[in-house]
Design an enzyme around this catalytic site. Structure first.
Site, mmCIF file in Angstrom:
data_model
loop_
_atom_site.group_PDB
_atom_site.id
_atom_site.type_symbol
_atom_site.label_atom_id
_atom_site.label_comp_id
_atom_site.label_asym_id
_atom_site.label_seq_id
_atom_site.Cartn_x
_atom_site.Cartn_y
_atom_site.Cartn_z
ATOM 1 C CB CYS A 7 -0.050 -0.871 -3.932
ATOM 2 S SG CYS A 7 -0.516 -0.047 -3.303
ATOM 3 C CE LYS A 13 -10.403 5.709 6.936
ATOM 4 N NZ LYS A 13 -9.922 7.017 6.803
ATOM 5 C CD GLU A 34 3.505 -3.027 -0.598
ATOM 6 O OE1 GLU A 34 2.755 -2.678 -1.613
ATOM 7 O OE2 GLU A 34 2.760 -3.290 0.677
ATOM 8 C CD GLU A 57 -4.544 -1.224 -5.543
ATOM 9 O OE1 GLU A 57 -3.733 -2.406 -5.275
ATOM 10 O OE2 GLU A 57 -4.505 -0.966 -5.604
#
Length: 481
Positions: A280, A171, A381, A246
């Protein structure tokens, strides 16, 4: 209109809500995809499960050959795929071509490892008996992939899953499904059997949840934000599915007083601003020894100001738009908070001006000197082209600051001192540490996060272990009464 790719063909679905796929540089609709619900996901999973016996029963060497052939076909369509990727994701064409090549490289890597999948043998368990350790594929894998690197992060899951004998229902993010759908079609056309690699489309709460919660999905491999990863882990726990996560990161970079400042500044610039900072593993916190901070920062500011912002298809563009308007608004809030906390803006800090930028999600590469350590850029983040910089007194302070985060994905250290490098590598709480090196991921090395950056491994032989089950077998040569 784009449709899901299941069982070796595109499905024509009617009566479903559709999501627009929008060009981040112009705001114009590129295409649309349906929101697959439980029924559509169930059909994809059942189709994959039907293909599993044949694929898992295919010799591993043959699976590797078929995967390599499929990867070669994808490489042959690199220019087409790069254009599609730029249109839906926004990244410059140069970066899009690199991403397609990286996708192929990872599949080729795992195709080459196919012949090395093996179990084990334990002699002399006791008199007349020995043991075997069998390694078998888990079954149907649900691969949920984000929008920032739609193909690279798919390959991290697809390569080890397929060579190990699993089948995959992927997906992609609802905003970047087009390149993945076309890749699935190309790989099937190159000989990958029907049902081995399937793609369903839709959003996370509907399609992603249906896939992760499907009782026949034996493993979920997810790359994305930490909050969503937590929800998926809880959902998968209901059936005790295997999960690889992750997740987010806030990667620290430490520049010591004996570092090669030119190379370190280049690494910081690329590491922060590649893909418009939407990675990331991007450098997200920079700690520089005070004695070299002024010189280093001057070099970095010069590099940041030379980066050309523009549409991904425009000649000479280095930094494209952020992926969504919401992402830009989030970044602007983080930068505003940093300035209010005391940061000095050394570069950027605003939207670029001009007609070409009016409809896209553009933002200038931004450097922020000395925001508060409690500011949002320090604790959250930052998924965009903004980098906070702090001066530190020594390595001890730098490591303490580096570890003062809920995240532990990547990290980097620049020093000429082997003892310093070793200490930093051993003490920094992260799944990856680069020493005097740009942030380049290697398929040969296992990759995964610590703390709230996730668990499980991608890349390396270790990744294959996360797509297989082991079974112990005891064989007695002669019955002992």
């Amino acid at each position: 209109m784009a449709e899901p790719f299941v069982g070796g063909e595109y499905l024509t679905l009617s009566g479903l809500d559709r999501l627009p796929v929008v060009d981040p540089a112009t705001g114009e609709e590129v295409d649309s995809v349906p929101v697959c619900g439980e029924a559509e996901v169930d059909a994809a999973v059942r189709g994959a499960a039907g293909a599993f016996p044949g694929w898992s029963g295919t010799p591993a060497s043959r699976r590797g050959e078929l995967l390599a052939r499929a990867a070669e076909a994808v490489l042959g369509a690199r220019d087409e795929l790069a254009g599609l990727l730029t249109a839906e994701q926004g990244k410059p064409l140069r970066e899009a071509r690199l991403e397609i090549r990286r996708f192929v490289h990872t599949l080729e890597h795992y195709a080459g490892l196919a012949k090395n999948i093996r179990g084990g043998y334990v002699p002399d368990l006791d008199e007349g008996a020995y043991g075997l350790i069998l390694r078998r594929p888990v079954g149907v894998v649900g691969a949920i992939v984000p929008w920032n690197f739609p193909t690279t992060l798919l390959a991290n899951k697809l390569g080890p899953a397929l060579v190990a004998g699993n089948v995959v229902v992927a997906k992609p993010a609802e905003t970047t499904p087009l390149t993945t759908l076309r890749i699935a079609e190309i790989m099937h056309g190159a000989g990958l059997p029907a049902g081995v690699f399937n793609v369903v489309t839709g959003d996370g709460p509907t399609t992603g949840q249906a896939l992760a919660g499907h009782p026949s999905v034996r493993k979920v491999a997810f790359t994305g934000s930490t909050p969503v990863g937590k929800k998926l882990a809880a959902l998968a726990a209901g059936d005790l599915k295997r999960v690889t996560l992750e997740l987010g990161g806030s990667d620290p970079m430490i520049v010591c007083d004996d570092a090669d400042l030119d190379r370190a500044a280049s690494a910081a610039s690329v590491g922060r601003f590649f893909n418009c900072g939407q990675a990331c593993l991007a450098v997200k916190r920079l700690y520089v020894f005070e004695s070299v901070a002024e010189e280093f920062v001057e070099k970095l500011v010069g590099k940041a100001k030379r980066l050309r912002v523009g549409p991904g298809r425009a000649e000479g563009t280095i930094i494209g738009p952020l992926h969504t308007p919401e992402g830009r608004e989030l970044l602007e809030g983080q930068v505003r908070d940093a300035v209010e906390s005391g940061a000095r803006v050394l570069a950027g800090g605003r939207r670029p001006e001009g007609e070409v930028f009016e409809r896209g999600n553009f933002y200038e590469p931004t450097l922020l000197l000395e925001p508060s350590h409690e500011s949002r850029v320090a604790t959250e983040e930052v998924f965009g082209p903004a980098l906070p910089i702090w001066r530190v007194g020594d390595l001890e302070e730098a490591i303490e600051r580096a570890n003062g985060s809920i995240y532990g994905l990547g990290s980097s250290v620049w020093t000429a001192d082997l003892d310093r490098a070793t200490e930093a590598a051993e003490r920094i709480e992260a799944g990856y540490t680069w020493i005097n090196s740009p942030q380049v991921i290697y398929d040969e090395l296992p990759f995964g996060g610590w703390k709230q950056s996730g668990y499980g491994k991608e890349h390396g032989m270790e990744a294959i272990e996360y797509y297989t089950e082991t079974k112990s077998v005891v064989v007695r040569r002669a019955y002992q009464g």
